[in-house]
Scaffold this active site. Structure first.
Site, PDB file in Angstrom:
ATOM      1  N   ASP A   1      -3.234   1.169  12.263  1.00  0.00           N
ATOM      2  CA  ASP A   1      -2.913   0.451  10.823  1.00  0.00           C
ATOM      3  C   ASP A   1      -1.391   0.879  10.405  1.00  0.00           C
ATOM      4  O   ASP A   1      -0.705   1.688  11.007  1.00  0.00           O
ATOM      5  CB  ASP A   1      -3.996   1.317   9.738  1.00  0.00           C
ATOM      6  CG  ASP A   1      -3.511   2.814   9.754  1.00  0.00           C
ATOM      7  OD1 ASP A   1      -3.366   3.409  11.041  1.00  0.00           O
ATOM      8  OD2 ASP A   1      -3.521   3.377   8.471  1.00  0.00           O
ATOM      9  N   GLU A   2      -0.857  -0.104   9.448  1.00  0.00           N
ATOM     10  CA  GLU A   2       0.289  -0.101   8.924  1.00  0.00           C
ATOM     11  C   GLU A   2       1.365   0.177  10.040  1.00  0.00           C
ATOM     12  O   GLU A   2       2.173   1.215   9.904  1.00  0.00           O
ATOM     13  CB  GLU A   2       0.055   1.400   7.736  1.00  0.00           C
ATOM     14  CG  GLU A   2      -0.757   1.305   6.967  1.00  0.00           C
ATOM     15  CD  GLU A   2      -0.711   2.291   5.873  1.00  0.00           C
ATOM     16  OE1 GLU A   2      -0.955   1.927   4.813  1.00  0.00           O
ATOM     17  OE2 GLU A   2      -0.314   3.348   6.311  1.00  0.00           O
ATOM     18  N   VAL A   3       1.523  -0.568  11.096  1.00  0.00           N
ATOM     19  CA  VAL A   3       2.634  -0.522  12.055  1.00  0.00           C
ATOM     20  C   VAL A   3       3.813  -1.317  11.315  1.00  0.00           C
ATOM     21  O   VAL A   3       3.593  -2.506  11.069  1.00  0.00           O
ATOM     22  CB  VAL A   3       1.872  -1.219  13.116  1.00  0.00           C
ATOM     23  CG1 VAL A   3       3.385  -0.919  14.211  1.00  0.00           C
ATOM     24  CG2 VAL A   3       0.866  -0.549  13.632  1.00  0.00           C
TER      25      VAL A   3
ATOM     26  N   PHE B   1       0.662  -1.212  -0.030  1.00  0.00           N
ATOM     27  CA  PHE B   1       0.146   0.017  -0.020  1.00  0.00           C
ATOM     28  C   PHE B   1       1.017   1.271  -0.040  1.00  0.00           C
ATOM     29  O   PHE B   1       0.594   2.131  -0.873  1.00  0.00           O
ATOM     30  CB  PHE B   1      -0.923  -0.181   1.219  1.00  0.00           C
ATOM     31  CG  PHE B   1      -1.689   1.142   1.595  1.00  0.00           C
ATOM     32  CD1 PHE B   1      -1.432   2.118   2.305  1.00  0.00           C
ATOM     33  CD2 PHE B   1      -2.651   1.717   0.582  1.00  0.00           C
ATOM     34  CE1 PHE B   1      -2.042   3.439   2.502  1.00  0.00           C
ATOM     35  CE2 PHE B   1      -3.487   2.757   0.773  1.00  0.00           C
ATOM     36  CZ  PHE B   1      -3.123   3.731   1.613  1.00  0.00           C
TER      37      PHE B   1
END
Lengths: 545, 545
Positions: B346-348, A7
């Site tokens: 999110d997105e750690v 992403f």
């Protein structure tokens, strides 16, 4: 984890110009803007270490030759206004250190050893008579010198002076006191790589009002674009209010509030002229003319067979079409002073011609063997008509592809397909060409497709030097299916800036990272001047809008 | 020929709703707008043949119960203003027949047998006390009746009355005299399909000013959206001016002119409250916090190894992190009155945690077997903190995917991957869910991707009725890498309208052609109200902006 990486890469890959690892997002803007860089990049520029300050209230432009004119006087007023209205909205008292200070942007310039005092005067040295209208042949070269506490902008042509003033205005960087600009000693010699650097605007799919068109012209000036290609009518609507045929817009415009009156047209042409921008109008025929048929069905083809009841392209087999076109073109050439008229010729659907039995009979009788030849008969007569009216024609590539014999000097605009092969073929036949294929502003990609635009060069095709010279330049195209007054400026700027630099700056100017940093500044500059240019490079900010 | 067809199809295929052959382009707009249709479509609406006229200067809203309040009084004023300011810019004298006349839009309505006189009064029947703040549990149902020359809007709740007023305002169609509206006899019962219908706005990648946020809230009202998900800070900048930690924005905002003061925040919350819109704020942790680290590096992870010198996510192994978060969350819960706080998750990126030797030691010592478990420890404490402050948490899907045990009622927001499988899994565990995957406003396609948005339904997954009920709704997401004040409204509207209808109207409302015609009208309506909504359907025009 993979999802995360995929992403982040997807979103940011186009913006990762610092070579940082994709998942590490640094605080602050994605791309750090330059300060005082000129867009498009000049042909030759030397920047010294020493610098001056420029005080907008004191700054004076002085024409030092006898060749002044209204265009020049208005331009000086315009640039005084642009420079004076440069504002910094930062709340001074709470100014913080991270973003707002740098070596060239502090309160302490007075004590800087490289500081060489105020620059209060810019001399304008125009060395020949002003021309009234810009043209393909116009000279846009200029030199700009900032030295000995004085500026000099010199050119043989008013158009060069205009470009020099634009460059000068872009070099000024506001200092922390917000009342003074800073500018380095500089020597510039600049001239465009291509003489035709255009923006096509379609005003048929959506009507774009005159005020917005004037804003677009302003924006073109900030990018040194010099041709406004006005695709004024098309299938969907006919907003041009003709003197000879007022019924065209009376019935063919979306609405009577959505027309360009003769006054509107003059307004646009004058606004452009004062900025050294040509207005090249397009009346696209024989296709793309459905809106004409509401008032003049007699010039369109009545389709037969399965298409019965529909109207197709202009009927090339009846005299009515040519009489009508000659009268219309006579008006167009009179109303639009440019040497060139774009006569279209793209996307002619032959199905309707095929379905019309009278056209079939005409072809048999006159030994016209195919529809390409039929189109040739039509285009040939239109080109001849334009020629007889002392103007030249520009056509879309299909006209060339269909083998229409074109008179010398007819310009062919390439918009699709294999652009390199087409440019090669067109120029091989000695015809001038314009490139648009890679600069379609209505085509969107997620993020900053200005980089795709920037990767396209009009000289990248196999051909001799003579052939390369036949490429007059190119145009970015703003087809308006998906834009109207509310979003057209955002869609054009700053993406068109990429095209503008490809057409102005030397071939060697193509470093993407450098361009990204300069475009970040140029975008904020355009916003400061009132254009809602959209962010080019991902996360970031402008202070002045 | 092939090129011609391919091109036309490419551009227009999405817009060809008339069943016309692709290469035949009719004059006029691509999609004919409806007149007086409500967006999103009501649950049940019966439209009679007879009609009334409404004169804006005479029209009166009268609250006929004792339950009025400031929200209602302000709303009445707002809708009177919206209705009165509906203008038609057509130049009357030159009005032409093709577009401007139709059976419901002539001067002759007075003699129409279906005409039943003026409708001058709309009674507002609010049958219980106003709530101060909208909430997940708010009742937005209403009935609306236009009959016997009178309007009645009835609801048990102030929020239902607001929705009814919006519907009423959308039904009025300006007649040719431009002073009077026409409206048919109508019976409506309406209520939303989902209670959470949101728009996420990211104000970190670009700062969006308060005026623009208020315009966005206005636009949400026109689409009956009811949650403003304020993704207020992120890696790039920290514009929220905290009372407890002012240094966060002092050092972490792009600039001190680009911050949300406490006053600004109150302004946004109040503007939203008066329109029945919740403000759900997000402080995304432990990732997406790089801008926090400029003033508070002690709470972020110092990466080691190859990443040495970089800062990573919040360090979940030190007490400083939890103390800081508790103090910040205490402020957030106080400043933002909504029941829900979005805590991100999110997105750690685990790379930085992996590279930090102290974190490794902590994990060994505490038998934390992997980084998912480490994240769980952190998220668990944040969720508990929020809970102890009498609020509930919303988290991004990764928190669920990483197996963090979540307390009952924690809402999981799905934004990527296989949405159907995720919704199925989340609700199977008894957790409420929100859908966003298919409604990313920053993802662009050429032309009208509202149709892609419109093709996505939050109920399209395998699950029991109980599971389906756990889907609270969804949100369209406006991440701001590529938008700022200059283009954010254009990017949101009207594309978010597709999401809004999917979340409000019954499952059965999904006809694309019908939606296209209604959206054409709704877009012009939003433009008339001052939002620069972009064209949804290709070539066309609005008269009222």
């Amino acid at each position: 984890m993979d999802t995360f990486k995929a992403f982040v890469c997807l979103i940011f890959i186009a913006f990762c110009v610092n070579g940082s690892i994709a998942y590490i997002v640094n605080p602050g803007p994605m791309v750090q803007a330059t300060k005082g860089e000129i867009w498009p990049k000049p042909k030759a520029q030397t920047i010294g270490e020493t610098f001056y300050t420029v005080r907008p209230k004191v700054l004076k432009f002085e024409v030092v030759t006898n060749f002044t004119c209204e265009i020049l006087e208005k331009a000086i007023k315009r640039y005084i206004r642009i420079i004076s209205s440069t504002k910094d909205r930062r709340k001074h008292n709470r100014s913080k250190s991270r973003h707002s200070t740098s070596h060239i942007d502090t309160m302490s310039w007075q004590t800087d050893p490289f500081y060489e005092g105020n620059l209060d005067l810019v001399k304008i040295r125009l060395t020949s008579e002003c021309e009234k209208y810009p043209s393909l042949q116009m000279d846009e070269s200029y030199s700009l010198s900032l030295n000995d506490q004085m500026g000099i902008i010199e050119s043989k042509s008013i158009w060069g002076i205009l470009r020099g003033l634009e460059s000068f205005s872009q070099m000024l960087v506001l200092t922390e006191d917000k009342m003074t600009f800073r500018v380095n000693t500089t020597e510039i010699f600049d001239e465009p790589r291509y003489p035709h650097r255009g923006l096509l605007l379609d005003t048929s799919r959506h009507y774009i009002n005159v005020f917005t068109i004037m804003q677009i012209l302003d924006g073109m000036t900030y990018n040194k674009l010099n041709v406004f290609h006005w695709h004024i009518v098309d299938d969907q609507s006919f907003p041009y209010q003709s003197k000879a045929f007022p019924e065209l817009s009376n019935l063919g415009a979306y609405d009577q509030s959505l027309v360009y009156t003769q006054k509107d047209v003059v307004k646009v042409i004058e606004h452009a002229r004062y900025r050294g921008i040509r207005v090249m109008v397009e009346f696209d025929t024989p296709g793309h003319t459905r809106s004409w048929g509401i008032s003049h069905p007699e010039i369109l083809t009545s389709c037969g067979g399965q298409l019965s009841g529909q109207l197709g392209p202009i009927n090339p087999t009846v005299n009515a079409s040519y009489e009508f076109m000659e009268n219309l073109l006579r008006e167009i050439v009179e109303v639009f002073p440019d040497d060139y008229v774009h006569i279209g010729g793209d996307e002619v659907g032959f199905e309707c011609w095929e379905s019309n039995t009278e056209i079939g009979e005409y072809m048999t009788k006159n030994s016209v063997q195919n529809y390409q030849m039929l189109e040739e008969i039509y285009i040939q007569r239109i080109v001849d008509t334009v020629h007889s009216l002392n103007a030249s024609s520009v056509v879309w590539q299909e006209v060339f592809e269909n083998g229409v014999r074109l008179p010398n000097g007819t310009v062919v605009q390439v918009w699709t397909g294999n652009r390199q092969s087409l440019l090669q073929q067109i120029t091989k036949q000695g015809l001038p060409a314009l490139l648009s294929s890679c600069w379609y502003l209505d085509h969107l990609q997620s993020g900053g497709d200005w980089k795709t635009f920037y990767g396209c060069d009009a000289a990248d095709f196999a051909g001799t030097d003579e052939q390369k010279k036949l490429v007059f330049g190119g145009e970015a195209c703003m087809w308006s299916e998906v834009v109207d007054n509310g979003n057209v400026l955002q869609r054009i700027f700053p993406r068109v800036s990429a095209t503008a630099e490809k057409l102005w700056s030397p071939y060697e100017v193509k470093d993407l990272d450098d361009a990204a940093r300069r475009l970040e500044e140029h975008t904020c500059r355009m916003k400061m001047r009132g254009l809602p240019a959209q962010p080019p490079n991902g996360a970031g900010f402008c202070l002045n809008n």
